[in-house]
Design an enzyme around this catalytic site. Structure first.
Site, PDB file in Angstrom:
ATOM      1  N   GLY A  43      27.267  42.631  19.903  1.00  0.00           N
ATOM      2  CA  GLY A  43      28.725  42.692  19.865  1.00  0.00           C
ATOM      3  C   GLY A  43      29.279  41.321  20.142  1.00  0.00           C
ATOM      4  O   GLY A  43      28.760  40.607  20.995  1.00  0.00           O
ATOM      5  N   HIS A  44      30.261  40.941  19.373  1.00  0.00           N
ATOM      6  CA  HIS A  44      30.934  39.692  19.717  1.00  0.00           C
ATOM      7  C   HIS A  44      32.400  39.744  19.320  1.00  0.00           C
ATOM      8  O   HIS A  44      32.796  40.512  18.460  1.00  0.00           O
ATOM      9  CB  HIS A  44      30.224  38.474  19.132  1.00  0.00           C
ATOM     10  CG  HIS A  44      29.990  38.562  17.666  1.00  0.00           C
ATOM     11  ND1 HIS A  44      28.732  38.740  17.146  1.00  0.00           N
ATOM     12  CD2 HIS A  44      30.829  38.511  16.639  1.00  0.00           C
ATOM     13  CE1 HIS A  44      28.840  38.795  15.842  1.00  0.00           C
ATOM     14  NE2 HIS A  44      30.089  38.656  15.498  1.00  0.00           N
TER      15      HIS A  44
HETATM   16  P1  IMP Z   1      18.491  48.240  23.013  1.00  0.00           P
HETATM   17  O1  IMP Z   1      18.500  47.066  22.088  1.00  0.00           O
HETATM   18  O2  IMP Z   1      19.765  49.045  22.987  1.00  0.00           O
HETATM   19  O3  IMP Z   1      17.257  49.080  22.843  1.00  0.00           O
HETATM   20  O4  IMP Z   1      18.411  47.679  24.516  1.00  0.00           O
HETATM   21  C1  IMP Z   1      17.275  47.004  25.025  1.00  0.00           C
HETATM   22  C2  IMP Z   1      17.681  45.889  25.965  1.00  0.00           C
HETATM   23  O5  IMP Z   1      18.302  44.840  25.231  1.00  0.00           O
HETATM   24  C3  IMP Z   1      18.707  46.307  27.021  1.00  0.00           C
HETATM   25  O6  IMP Z   1      18.443  45.586  28.208  1.00  0.00           O
HETATM   26  C4  IMP Z   1      20.027  45.865  26.430  1.00  0.00           C
HETATM   27  O7  IMP Z   1      21.010  45.638  27.415  1.00  0.00           O
HETATM   28  C5  IMP Z   1      19.607  44.575  25.744  1.00  0.00           C
HETATM   29  N1  IMP Z   1      20.445  44.204  24.612  1.00  0.00           N
HETATM   30  C6  IMP Z   1      20.392  44.705  23.360  1.00  0.00           C
HETATM   31  N2  IMP Z   1      21.288  44.113  22.568  1.00  0.00           N
HETATM   32  C7  IMP Z   1      21.915  43.195  23.321  1.00  0.00           C
HETATM   33  C8  IMP Z   1      22.935  42.231  23.031  1.00  0.00           C
HETATM   34  O8  IMP Z   1      23.441  42.092  21.918  1.00  0.00           O
HETATM   35  N3  IMP Z   1      23.323  41.456  24.087  1.00  0.00           N
HETATM   36  C9  IMP Z   1      22.752  41.557  25.317  1.00  0.00           C
HETATM   37  N4  IMP Z   1      21.790  42.426  25.609  1.00  0.00           N
HETATM   38  C10 IMP Z   1      21.372  43.243  24.631  1.00  0.00           C
END
Ligand code: IMP
Length: 435
Positions: A43-44
């Site tokens: 997200g940005h």
């Molecule tokens: P998932 O990608 O939803 O499976 O999450 C796995 C891990 O990656 C978690 O710790 C999330 O908070 C982190 N994460 C996933 N996408 C982002 C991002 O765009 N920014 C920061 N952390 C992320």
């Protein structure tokens, strides 16, 4: 061979470094802007001409006029979220047409049952990853299992789509049935109907992104790839298991786009002037739980764009960037929040930068990967910078920056051996210095 004109923008830490902002800046003179990994876990917020746009899937390049934006095969797509994003952009006056946006038919879908599985898997884990709950991991798992549903499947007849979904959901339904998650049991006919409705909305945007990329390469057009997530969240090279389920490193980003490594002209590693992380896992090596962490969070407004969670904060970590340099093939760095770190320095009276660790009785300058075995925690060794700075209003070139800010940047260059080419001084892309 044609002139190489492809730039990849990747995150160096745990995400949220400001890649979207950097990609938006770099794509001002590009023809094509690409997203190729992850999904709406990213997200940005892009700030342009006083307007804010919050995007999770579509590249920020969509806000520029007359550019083609691609969602490539490596992305996973929640069609509800994609449709919402297209509608939101249309309402903001940015008309989305297939001339501006093409989605690879090969990209896999995030289905409603993937979000339920994401919850279920987290529920049964002792050490919870703290995923975004968007169904990212389960969608990639089905892809690897070869039972994924893809964008092209939206163009099948409802019956063909239903049959594919019926095969995909069989094992998931057994799991839901046996774990007390009966309310999540999926029905192929219902899902096929819903997807066909979404397919009706999206059908003109679905296509072959390889052909478009090939043409652009042959015509030597500039392509910008906007990375998602980051180095330490990489499934192979990050802090496993507290990682995402794709390969957000530079090679994974290229692979997801369908671009071979020889075509890349520059890899820009994006980082903030401090570190932040969302999700679970051990304390990161430069993380500060106390006052220092709180001040970094408040001054940097470090709350997640996707989930609103407060981010965990700490100091800049040169050993990590040094590891990222080789693993991701970084050419240059973009450091954002140089204005914020100056304010933090003014508030605390100092700024810290970690340049090495003490680990297992040794001084090391890389990220160790065996801490679970050694039971040792690397202890950061810090360079302390006294005081902070304020960025002057008319700061346009590197030489306009306060001397202390330049010393901070040059120390990082010296320690990481990477040229800092872009310096972010605010949310708007006009607040960028190119060195
Ligand atoms: P998932 O990608 O939803 O499976 O999450 C796995 C891990 O990656 C978690 O710790 C999330 O908070 C982190 N994460 C996933 N996408 C982002 C991002 O765009 N920014 C920061 N952390 C992320």
């Amino acid at each position: 061979m044609s002139k190489r004109n492809i730039i990849a923008i990747v995150g160096c830490n745990w995400g949220d470094e400001g890649k979207g902002r950097a990609a938006f800046f770099e794509s001002q003179d590009a023809s094509i802007i690409i997203r190729s990994t992850g999904g709406n876990n990213a997200g940005h917020t892009i700030v342009h001409k006083g307007k804010k746009y919050a995007l999770h899937l579509i590249p920020g390049g969509i806000i520029h006029q007359n550019k083609l934006n691609l969602l490539c095969p490596g992305v996973v797509i929640d069609t509800d979220v994609l449709i919402e994003e297209i509608k939101m952009l249309n309402e903001s006056g940015i008309n989305i047409s297939p001339e501006k946006l093409i989605i690879s038919g090969r990209a896999h879908l995030i289905m409603p049952y993937h979000k339920d599985l994401d919850r279920l898997y987290e529920h049964f884990k002792e050490n919870k990853v703290g995923t975004t709950g968007r169904g990212i991991g389960p969608s990639y798992s089905d892809k690897v299992n070869r039972t994924g549903i893809r964008m092209y499947d939206l163009l099948l007849s409802e019956e063909e789509l239903r049959d594919k979904i019926a095969i995909a959901i069989k094992p998931h339904n057994i799991l839901f049935q046996n774990t007390g998650y009966e309310s999540c049991i999926a029905y192929a006919d219902k899902l096929a109907k819903k997807l066909k409705r979404n397919g009706q909305f999206l059908k003109n945007f679905i296509g072959n992104t390889d052909v478009l990329i090939r043409k652009a390469i042959e015509e030597e057009k500039k392509i910008v790839i906007e990375g998602a997530q980051a180095f330490r969240l990489d499934i192979d090279h990050g802090d496993y298991p507290m990682v995402t389920s794709s390969s957000p490193n530079a090679s994974g980003t290229l692979s997801g786009a369908g671009i071979g490594p020889k075509y890349i002209s520059k890899v820009i590693g994006v980082t903030k002037a401090y570190c932040s992380k969302v999700g679970n896992g051990d304390q990161f090596f430069t993380e500060e739980y106390g006052e220092e962490g709180n001040i970094i969070r408040e001054f940097g407004h470090e709350y997640g764009t996707t989930t609103g969670r407060p981010r965990r904060c700490g100091w800049f970590d040169c050993p990590n960037i040094r590891s990222a340099r080789t693993t991701m093939g970084l050419d240059v760095l973009c450091i954002n929040h140089i204005d914020t770190i100056g304010k933090i320095g003014n508030e605390l009276g100092y700024i810290k930068v970690c340049y090495a660790y003490e680990y297992n009785g040794e001084k090391i300058n890389y990220i160790p990967d065996d801490t679970e075995i050694t039971k040792q925690r690397p202890k950061p060794i810090y360079q302390i910078f006294r005081g902070g700075w304020e960025i002057p209003k008319d700061c346009k070139i590197y030489e306009d920056l306060p001397q202390k800010a330049r010393e901070f940047i040059e120390f990082i260059e010296q320690q990481t051996k990477i040229h800092v080419q872009y310096i972010g001084l605010g949310a708007d892309i006009k607040d960028t210095i190119v060195k």
